[in-house]
Each structure stands twice: as C-alpha cells, then as structure tokens.
Design a protein around this motif. Structure first.
Motif, PDB file in Angstrom:
ATOM      1  N   GLU A  13       0.835  -1.205   0.000  1.00 38.56           N
ATOM      2  CA  GLU A  13       0.000   0.000   0.000  1.00 38.56           C
ATOM      3  C   GLU A  13       0.871   1.257   0.000  1.00 38.56           C
ATOM      4  N   HIS A  14       1.968   1.234   0.723  1.00 34.64           N
ATOM      5  CA  HIS A  14       2.890   2.377   0.709  1.00 34.64           C
ATOM      6  C   HIS A  14       3.379   2.657  -0.704  1.00 34.64           C
ATOM      7  N   LYS A  15       3.744   1.618  -1.418  1.00 32.16           N
ATOM      8  CA  LYS A  15       4.233   1.791  -2.790  1.00 32.16           C
ATOM      9  C   LYS A  15       3.147   2.394  -3.678  1.00 32.16           C
ATOM     10  N   GLN A  16       1.913   1.969  -3.499  1.00 31.31           N
ATOM     11  CA  GLN A  16       0.787   2.541  -4.255  1.00 31.31           C
ATOM     12  C   GLN A  16       0.674   4.040  -3.967  1.00 31.31           C
ATOM     13  N   TRP A  17       0.744   4.390  -2.688  1.00 28.99           N
ATOM     14  CA  TRP A  17       0.640   5.796  -2.298  1.00 28.99           C
ATOM     15  C   TRP A  17       1.798   6.611  -2.859  1.00 28.99           C
ATOM     16  N   GLU A  18       2.996   6.057  -2.807  1.00 28.93           N
ATOM     17  CA  GLU A  18       4.154   6.774  -3.334  1.00 28.93           C
ATOM     18  C   GLU A  18       3.998   7.067  -4.826  1.00 28.93           C
ATOM     19  N   ILE A  65       2.216  17.030  -0.044  1.00 28.99           N
ATOM     20  CA  ILE A  65       2.797  15.836  -0.664  1.00 28.99           C
ATOM     21  C   ILE A  65       4.108  15.468   0.026  1.00 28.99           C
ATOM     22  N   GLU A  66       4.946  16.454   0.276  1.00 27.49           N
ATOM     23  CA  GLU A  66       6.219  16.200   0.964  1.00 27.49           C
ATOM     24  C   GLU A  66       5.986  15.606   2.348  1.00 27.49           C
ATOM     25  N   GLU A  67       5.014  16.136   3.075  1.00 25.40           N
ATOM     26  CA  GLU A  67       4.691  15.619   4.411  1.00 25.40           C
ATOM     27  C   GLU A  67       4.212  14.178   4.331  1.00 25.40           C
ATOM     28  N   LEU A  68       3.376  13.890   3.352  1.00 23.77           N
ATOM     29  CA  LEU A  68       2.873  12.523   3.195  1.00 23.77           C
ATOM     30  C   LEU A  68       4.006  11.567   2.831  1.00 23.77           C
ATOM     31  N   GLU A  69       4.894  12.009   1.957  1.00 20.04           N
ATOM     32  CA  GLU A  69       6.042  11.165   1.583  1.00 20.04           C
ATOM     33  C   GLU A  69       6.924  10.875   2.798  1.00 20.04           C
ATOM     34  N   GLU A  70       7.132  11.892   3.620  1.00 17.41           N
ATOM     35  CA  GLU A  70       7.948  11.714   4.827  1.00 17.41           C
ATOM     36  C   GLU A  70       7.289  10.733   5.798  1.00 17.41           C
ATOM     37  N   ALA A  71       5.990  10.834   5.948  1.00 14.23           N
ATOM     38  CA  ALA A  71       5.274   9.917   6.845  1.00 14.23           C
ATOM     39  C   ALA A  71       5.380   8.477   6.342  1.00 14.23           C
ATOM     40  N   ILE A  72       5.277   8.291   5.041  1.00 12.53           N
ATOM     41  CA  ILE A  72       5.413   6.947   4.470  1.00 12.53           C
ATOM     42  C   ILE A  72       6.827   6.430   4.729  1.00 12.53           C
ATOM     43  N   MET A 105      -4.833   9.890   3.486  1.00 13.86           N
ATOM     44  CA  MET A 105      -4.662   9.827   2.027  1.00 13.86           C
ATOM     45  C   MET A 105      -6.008   9.964   1.322  1.00 13.86           C
ATOM     46  N   GLU A 106      -7.032   9.309   1.844  1.00 15.09           N
ATOM     47  CA  GLU A 106      -8.361   9.407   1.228  1.00 15.09           C
ATOM     48  C   GLU A 106      -8.874  10.850   1.264  1.00 15.09           C
ATOM     49  N   THR A 107      -8.664  11.510   2.389  1.00 12.96           N
ATOM     50  CA  THR A 107      -9.070  12.918   2.517  1.00 12.96           C
ATOM     51  C   THR A 107      -8.289  13.776   1.536  1.00 12.96           C
ATOM     52  N   GLN A 108      -6.982  13.543   1.453  1.00 17.43           N
ATOM     53  CA  GLN A 108      -6.142  14.330   0.545  1.00 17.43           C
ATOM     54  C   GLN A 108      -6.535  14.106  -0.909  1.00 17.43           C
ATOM     55  N   ARG A 109      -6.943  12.898  -1.247  1.00 17.53           N
ATOM     56  CA  ARG A 109      -7.411  12.630  -2.621  1.00 17.53           C
ATOM     57  C   ARG A 109      -8.607  13.515  -2.955  1.00 17.53           C
ATOM     58  N   ARG A 110      -9.540  13.620  -2.017  1.00 22.98           N
ATOM     59  CA  ARG A 110     -10.727  14.453  -2.248  1.00 22.98           C
ATOM     60  C   ARG A 110     -10.343  15.926  -2.380  1.00 22.98           C
TER      61      ARG A 110
END
Length: 128
Positions: A13-18, A65-72, A105-110
């Motif tokens: 799932e991490h790879k999908q998000w990345e 996006i940078e914050e999400l990448e760092e969290a992953i 991630m779902e919220t960010q997609r919206r």
C-alpha cells in the motif's frame, strides 16, 4: 481469533501511495507551467488574484505531498526495524497509525481532486 497484518501488505500500500504522490507532483508541475503562461497573458487584477490563489494552492499541495512522503518513509523505516528483529507482523499501534494514514490519504485525494476540478474550470474560462 487474532488477525495478523504483515509488513508486505502495508509495504504494498505504501508503494501505491508513493506512485500516486509522484503523479500528483508531476501534475503540479504542469499546472504551475499553465499558471506561468496565463500570467504573461493577463493583466486584469481579478484574473491575477485568481492566478495567485492557484499558485498558493499548488505550493500548499506540494508541501502536503512532501509531508505525506515523509510519513510513508518513517513508517517504512519503522517496519524495517521490526523486520530486523524478526517481527513480520506489526503491533496494534503501528497498524492503527497505518489505518489513520490511509484515511489521511483518502481525505487528501478528495481535496486534491476538488482543487483540480476548480482549476480546470478556471482554465476553461480563461484559457482562450
């Protein structure tokens, strides 16, 4: 009965998000390029205010996006540490964090989809 969640499941799932975040970054580059083109075409203050709004939104999205990448990356690192000590299944707190991140991630997609829709509407109005 206890359900086990394995590193490999979360890693997938991490790879999908990345990949999704990489796609968003590429889109933002394109959107910023469009803004640059429009800035040279318009001197109307109302249009320029809208352009500045989108510029700010795109900068904000880049930061998110940078914050999400760092969290992953942090979660991947944590999973790697578990793996080093022979723990393939994650503890409850790590899985809980993963589920919370999935919701983020779902919220960010919206949010991102709404911004794109709004920006495309703007482009339709002013890209002549």
């Amino acid at each position: 009965m206890e359900t086990l969640i394995y590193d490999s499941d979360l890693h997938f799932e991490h790879k999908q998000w990345e990949r999704e975040l990489d796609f968003w970054k590429d889109e933002l580059k394109t959107f910023k390029h469009r803004l640059s083109e429009l800035i040279t075409r318009y001197d109307d203050k109302i249009v320029l205010v809208k352009l500045e709004h989108y510029q700010n939104e795109f900068i904000l999205q880049g930061s998110v996006i940078e914050e999400l990448e760092e969290a992953i990356a942090q979660h991947e690192s944590n999973m790697a540490e578990h793996s080093k000590v022979g723990e393939d299944a994650l503890d409850v707190s790590l899985v809980k964090k993963h589920v919370e991140f999935r919701k983020k991630m779902e919220t960010q997609r919206r949010i991102y989809a709404d911004l794109k829709k709004e920006f495309f509407g703007f482009l339709t109005e002013y890209w002549t």
